[in-house]
Design a protein around this motif. Sequence first.
Motif, PDB file in Angstrom:
ATOM      1  N   GLU A  39      35.036  36.085  15.851  1.00 55.58           N
ATOM      2  CA  GLU A  39      35.521  35.132  14.846  1.00 55.58           C
ATOM      3  C   GLU A  39      34.615  33.907  14.768  1.00 55.58           C
ATOM      4  OE1 GLU A  39      39.172  31.947  14.718  1.00 55.58           O
ATOM      5  OE2 GLU A  39      39.641  33.984  15.407  1.00 55.58           O
ATOM      6  N   LEU A  40      34.132  33.431  15.932  1.00 54.84           N
ATOM      7  CA  LEU A  40      33.319  32.209  15.961  1.00 54.84           C
ATOM      8  C   LEU A  40      31.856  32.453  15.620  1.00 54.84           C
ATOM      9  CD1 LEU A  40      34.728  30.386  19.131  1.00 54.84           C
ATOM     10  CD2 LEU A  40      35.299  30.002  16.716  1.00 54.84           C
ATOM     11  N   GLY A  41      31.423  33.714  15.560  1.00 51.45           N
ATOM     12  CA  GLY A  41      30.046  34.001  15.164  1.00 51.45           C
ATOM     13  C   GLY A  41      29.095  34.334  16.282  1.00 51.45           C
ATOM     14  N   PHE A  42      29.615  34.653  17.482  1.00 49.73           N
ATOM     15  CA  PHE A  42      28.721  35.107  18.539  1.00 49.73           C
ATOM     16  C   PHE A  42      28.120  36.460  18.146  1.00 49.73           C
ATOM     17  CE2 PHE A  42      30.890  31.882  20.953  1.00 49.73           C
ATOM     18  CZ  PHE A  42      29.935  31.454  21.863  1.00 49.73           C
ATOM     19  N   ASP A  43      26.931  36.723  18.672  1.00 46.61           N
ATOM     20  CA  ASP A  43      26.210  37.953  18.318  1.00 46.61           C
ATOM     21  C   ASP A  43      26.578  39.123  19.210  1.00 46.61           C
ATOM     22  OD1 ASP A  43      24.305  36.776  16.274  1.00 46.61           O
ATOM     23  OD2 ASP A  43      23.874  35.519  18.011  1.00 46.61           O
ATOM     24  N   GLY A  44      27.115  38.844  20.408  1.00 47.77           N
ATOM     25  CA  GLY A  44      27.456  39.918  21.330  1.00 47.77           C
ATOM     26  C   GLY A  44      28.568  39.496  22.264  1.00 47.77           C
ATOM     27  N   PHE A  45      29.281  40.499  22.781  1.00 48.37           N
ATOM     28  CA  PHE A  45      30.311  40.277  23.792  1.00 48.37           C
ATOM     29  C   PHE A  45      30.037  41.231  24.935  1.00 48.37           C
ATOM     30  CE2 PHE A  45      34.409  40.930  25.876  1.00 48.37           C
ATOM     31  CZ  PHE A  45      34.832  39.614  26.036  1.00 48.37           C
ATOM     32  N   ARG A  75      28.016  42.914  18.635  1.00 48.43           N
ATOM     33  CA  ARG A  75      27.462  43.951  19.486  1.00 48.43           C
ATOM     34  C   ARG A  75      28.118  43.886  20.866  1.00 48.43           C
ATOM     35  NH1 ARG A  75      23.835  47.142  17.544  1.00 48.43           N
ATOM     36  NH2 ARG A  75      23.174  47.934  19.584  1.00 48.43           N
ATOM     37  N   LEU A  76      28.207  45.044  21.505  1.00 50.84           N
ATOM     38  CA  LEU A  76      28.911  45.190  22.771  1.00 50.84           C
ATOM     39  C   LEU A  76      27.901  45.412  23.881  1.00 50.84           C
ATOM     40  CD1 LEU A  76      31.687  47.597  21.465  1.00 50.84           C
ATOM     41  CD2 LEU A  76      31.700  45.097  21.472  1.00 50.84           C
ATOM     42  N   PHE A  77      27.976  44.589  24.923  1.00 50.40           N
ATOM     43  CA  PHE A  77      27.022  44.622  26.028  1.00 50.40           C
ATOM     44  C   PHE A  77      27.733  44.949  27.331  1.00 50.40           C
ATOM     45  CE2 PHE A  77      24.435  42.510  23.007  1.00 50.40           C
ATOM     46  CZ  PHE A  77      23.118  42.524  23.447  1.00 50.40           C
ATOM     47  N   THR A  78      27.019  45.625  28.232  1.00 42.49           N
ATOM     48  CA  THR A  78      27.452  45.730  29.619  1.00 42.49           C
ATOM     49  C   THR A  78      26.665  44.698  30.416  1.00 42.49           C
ATOM     50  OG1 THR A  78      25.788  47.392  30.192  1.00 42.49           O
ATOM     51  CG2 THR A  78      27.888  48.187  29.330  1.00 42.49           C
TER      52      THR A  78
END
Length: 363
Positions: A39-45, A75-78
């Motif tokens: 929602e806040l505009g981060f590029d990855g979690f 985008r989804l990160f480990t």
Amino acid sequence: MRFLAITLIVHRPDPVTGVLVPTHERFREVRDNAVLAEELGFDGFGVGERHERPFLSSAPTVVLGHVAALTRRIRLFTAVTTLSLLDPVRAYEDYATLDHLSDGRLDLIIGKGNGTAQRELFHVTPEDQWERNAESYEVFRRLWRQDRVSADTRFRPPLEDAETWPRPYQRPVRVWHGSATSEESVDLAARYGDPLFSANVTHPVEPYAALVRHYRERWEHYGHDPAAIAVGAGSAGLYVARTSQEALAAYRPVFESNLAFQRSAGLPVVFETLEDFVARSSALIGSPEQVVDKVHRYHERLGHTVLHVTADAGGLPPARHRASLELFQSAVAPVLRRDIPDPPFAWAPVLPRQTPEPVPADR
């Protein structure tokens, strides 16, 4: 520059209130933080992987699969996938499935990442952990790229003309190599021409900068184009407020509680005061202008184009944590996006390669 919000899903009493929330509620916080990050505009979690107290992140593919269903863009990160502990075939199956379910939004950060308890749980030794990490990665990498794989492995049963399903969505998935203390991880990244993610959390910048320099040297040694290097870096804490005085006052109870926990647990203390922590660690605590200046100073040492901040409140009242993230995105991120370039690749699903991938040098 690109920005990630990450969590290791630490589960211990709130460092300020002393309250330990139930496990179910802690997972709900992770879910809500992922939705907020998009929602806040981060590029990855990002979600870490740990198999010991006080972490609840033993199943990152499950958590990220749920996050994938709740989000559309991020985008989804480990952070990190501990390949030294895992069977690379099983890891491939899990992550290839997750990649399909997320429509190709998956990036992996891999690493040794072993505390004593989880090493013992998986019967991994300090002597063989780096060899396990390298072998698992090499097999994982081939499984993602080849329909059938044969491999004479040491740490799992050998593979002979093995097929794995499902076949991948991204071809290939992007794999970053987490780097904290050892040259082995940066050399493995450089050998394969993969991006590097510096932990950059526990100590001042100097040891991390030395490893990044070594990575760049090895990158060129293996014959890769210096313009294709990508480096990410972590941060030790985040609280952005309108003034530095407000930021220090709000974060001081968190720092002092964490310091007391480190001492009671017998952990090494690197920063004795909040002022030293703000001055010499990678923590981003201060006004927007101070945070921008600090990221620039770290960029001069690391050359990073991706930055992670904590997704968790970590002792801050939830409303203050959200306000800090909002101010970071409104007053800090736009300046850094303008001043610092993005990584040298598209922030999008990786398309199939049009030409065969070169064999790494010195193999």
